[in-house]
Design a protein around this motif. Structure first.
Motif, short mmCIF file in Angstrom:
data_model
loop_
_atom_site.label_atom_id
_atom_site.label_comp_id
_atom_site.label_asym_id
_atom_site.label_seq_id
_atom_site.Cartn_x
_atom_site.Cartn_y
_atom_site.Cartn_z
N GLY A 68 45.65 23.15 -64.11
CA GLY A 68 44.91 23.51 -65.57
C GLY A 68 43.72 24.18 -64.49
O GLY A 68 43.40 23.86 -63.19
N GLY A 69 42.87 24.77 -65.58
CA GLY A 69 41.16 25.30 -65.23
C GLY A 69 40.58 25.80 -65.81
O GLY A 69 40.88 25.60 -67.31
N GLU A 75 36.54 35.67 -76.98
CA GLU A 75 36.75 35.07 -78.34
C GLU A 75 36.26 33.74 -78.66
O GLU A 75 36.24 32.96 -79.56
N THR A 76 36.62 32.45 -77.47
CA THR A 76 36.53 31.69 -77.23
C THR A 76 35.31 30.93 -76.35
O THR A 76 35.29 30.27 -76.32
N SER A 77 34.70 31.98 -75.81
CA SER A 77 33.86 31.11 -74.39
C SER A 77 34.33 30.34 -73.58
O SER A 77 35.66 30.26 -73.80
N ALA A 78 33.63 29.49 -73.19
CA ALA A 78 33.31 28.40 -71.48
C ALA A 78 34.31 27.73 -72.46
O ALA A 78 34.25 27.11 -73.54
N GLY A 79 36.39 27.16 -71.16
CA GLY A 79 36.68 26.20 -72.25
C GLY A 79 37.70 25.84 -71.36
O GLY A 79 37.16 26.16 -69.81
N ILE A 80 38.10 25.20 -71.43
CA ILE A 80 39.46 24.58 -70.55
C ILE A 80 40.53 24.82 -70.57
O ILE A 80 41.24 24.28 -72.37
N ALA A 81 41.71 25.46 -69.82
CA ALA A 81 42.93 25.46 -70.05
C ALA A 81 43.83 24.66 -69.08
O ALA A 81 43.75 24.73 -68.15
N VAL A 82 45.36 24.31 -69.63
CA VAL A 82 46.37 23.36 -69.22
C VAL A 82 47.58 24.32 -69.50
O VAL A 82 47.84 24.28 -70.32
N MET A 83 48.46 25.08 -68.52
CA MET A 83 49.65 24.94 -68.69
C MET A 83 50.49 24.32 -67.85
O MET A 83 50.42 23.38 -66.52
N ARG A 374 35.90 44.11 -68.41
CA ARG A 374 34.83 45.02 -69.62
C ARG A 374 35.02 46.53 -70.37
O ARG A 374 36.44 46.89 -69.84
N GLY A 375 34.45 46.65 -71.34
CA GLY A 375 34.94 47.31 -72.63
C GLY A 375 33.57 47.84 -72.47
O GLY A 375 32.93 48.47 -72.12
N ARG A 376 33.47 49.31 -73.17
CA ARG A 376 32.02 49.75 -74.12
C ARG A 376 30.54 49.30 -73.54
O ARG A 376 29.94 49.38 -72.79
N ASP A 377 30.85 47.83 -74.76
CA ASP A 377 29.75 47.08 -74.45
C ASP A 377 30.13 46.08 -74.68
O ASP A 377 29.10 45.02 -74.59
N GLN A 378 31.69 45.21 -73.91
CA GLN A 378 31.66 43.53 -73.80
C GLN A 378 32.22 43.33 -72.75
O GLN A 378 32.30 45.03 -71.93
N SER A 379 32.50 42.43 -72.50
CA SER A 379 33.26 41.81 -70.94
C SER A 379 33.84 40.67 -71.00
O SER A 379 33.14 39.62 -72.45
N GLY A 380 35.09 39.98 -70.53
CA GLY A 380 35.34 38.67 -70.85
C GLY A 380 36.15 38.35 -69.14
O GLY A 380 36.67 39.26 -68.67
N PHE A 381 36.87 37.38 -69.85
CA PHE A 381 36.86 36.77 -67.80
C PHE A 381 38.51 35.87 -68.84
O PHE A 381 38.06 35.61 -69.91
N TYR A 382 39.76 36.31 -67.96
CA TYR A 382 41.22 35.63 -69.16
C TYR A 382 41.64 35.36 -67.73
O TYR A 382 42.04 35.18 -66.58
N PHE A 383 42.41 33.62 -68.56
CA PHE A 383 42.76 32.99 -67.76
C PHE A 383 44.74 32.63 -67.86
O PHE A 383 44.63 32.66 -68.98
N GLY A 384 45.30 32.84 -67.39
CA GLY A 384 46.43 33.57 -67.62
C GLY A 384 48.42 32.92 -66.68
O GLY A 384 47.24 32.64 -65.80
N ILE A 385 49.06 32.64 -67.24
CA ILE A 385 50.18 32.59 -65.84
C ILE A 385 51.34 34.13 -66.54
O ILE A 385 51.58 34.88 -67.56
N ASN A 386 51.37 33.94 -65.22
CA ASN A 386 52.22 35.81 -64.87
C ASN A 386 51.70 36.17 -65.19
O ASN A 386 50.49 36.65 -65.70
#
Length: 389
Positions: A68-69, A75-83, A374-386
């Motif tokens: 988890g981390g 889409e969801t802003s800051a949060g916690i994910a567990v897998m 990063r996109g044209r005028d947006q950016s974001g972090f993504y957390f996942g597996i695989n």
């Protein structure tokens, strides 16, 4: 909707049960050849657990692990994910049989988002059959820009609402010959838009509730050496789904999907991976089932659903490099378009995406990924597996 509520409860039970079992693994007796030191204290136990997650456990029928981390997405802003992730073989005596895998996940965020889900790919003995299942439930404060490139171009002109979504998709295929597979796919999605901001001048979705159920055939050619993280080979898929009224759809429409992925080793520890994907939809397609750009897999950096339309064409290329021991990095660039008809496809409306990511080998050849896109005028972090593809 009793059946959908049953799916939601089943997902919750799966998530809780798998999490408990994964944590309990830390108390099992170590196998021969590993460190047998007794680790006391929560920090030491977690550190020892993470240090050994990528070691093969051939004596176990199911190799189960938990992680988890923190996470942040547009889409969801800051949060916690567990897998909870697991690998297994349906025939343990066949070392050449591709590994099956399953991931159960859950996450919450500061905006009020929460969701649970499961992704599974099962390879049956002798690779005669394959089955994949993806199911999820989420509650998410969302934004709706409308339909088409022009509607999404104004980043600040959208409608706020709460989106409740239940999804289920399953593919079942038969091995026709060495690397060719053919089968049938079913897709069920129920979406409800609530607490809609109806201020004047903002785009509104109609209707508020959208149910879609589609079925159809697909064909696959797959030479990948390892499905969760290929280092060579290719994957090609052509699929068609029809959403008729007798399955409960209020409107009739269809969807054609094309996907082509290619993987090649460049030098030691380096792999180049490319992905080309296209969707074409015909008929009276509901707003929530239109093709949507952005999200965690394609055009990372754009808010998923900001750009949506009947047709979607996108491509991306990644350079994946192992750096040191279990750590690696990824660089990628991609582009895509949403458009109503192919004769209206315009290169000037291409959405460009690029970014960098960190990879940590959680299981043997199974990576935890943290990407910044990063996109044209947006950016974001993504957390996942695989890997994303």
């Amino acid at each position: 909707m009793t059946g959908i509520h049953m799916i939601r409860k089943l997902l919750l039970l799966l998530f809780v049960g798998c999490s408990y079992k994964a944590l309990a693994q830390q108390d099992t007796v170590p196998r021969s050849g590993t460190d047998t030191t007794v680790h006391n204290g929560l920090y030491q136990r977690i550190l020892h657990y993470l240090q050994h997650t990528n070691e093969e456990r051939k004596h176990k029928k199911v190799d189960l692990s938990f992680i988890g981390g923190p996470v942040y997405t547009p889409e969801t802003s800051a949060g916690i994910a567990v897998m909870v992730a697991a690998q297994y073989r349906t025939d343990r005596a066949d070392s050449l049989l591709p590994v099956s895998n399953v991931a159960v996940f859950g996450s919450v965020s500061l905006t009020g988002f929460y969701g649970i889900g499961i992704n599974n790919t099962t390879i049956f003995p002798k690779d005669r059959f394959r089955m994949s299942i993806r199911a999820s439930f989420s509650s998410r404060p969302d934004k709706y820009w409308g339909i088409g490139y022009d509607a999404g171009s104004d980043k600040n002109h959208y409608t706020k609402y709460l989106l409740l979504t239940e999804k289920f998709q399953s593919d079942f295929s038969i091995n026709l010959s060495n690397k060719f597979y053919a089968g049938a796919s079913i897709h069920i999605q129920n979406a409800q838009a609530r607490d809609i901001d109806t201020a004047g001048g903002k785009p509104l979705m109609q209707p508020d509730n959208v149910f879609g159920m589609g079925i159809g055939p697909f064909v696959v050619y797959d030479t990948r050496d390892f499905i969760p993280n290929p280092s060579r080979g290719m994957f090609a898929r052509v699929g068609y789904r029809f959403y008729p009224s007798f399955l409960g759809n209020k409107t009739v429409f269809s969807k054609l999907e094309l996907q082509y992925d290619w993987y090649h080793r460049l030098w030691r520890g380096a792999i180049v991976a490319t992905d080309i994907y296209a969707e074409q939809q015909n008929g009276d397609v509901p707003w929530n089932l239109l093709s949507q750009a952005g999200g965690t897999n394609r055009l990372r950096g754009y808010y998923e659903g900001r750009f949506r339309d009947r047709n979607y064409l996108t491509g991306q290329a990644e350079l994946r490099q192992r750096i040191y021991r279990r750590s690696g990095c990824v660089l990628w660039v991609g582009g895509g378009n949403v458009f109503p008809r192919f004769n209206e496809l315009s290169l000037s409306e291409t959405l460009i995406s690029y970014g960098i990511g960190y990879r940590w080998e959680f299981k043997n050849r199974v990576n935890i990924r943290l990407d910044y896109g990063r996109g044209r005028d947006q950016s974001g972090f993504y957390f996942g597996i695989n890997e994303v593809f």
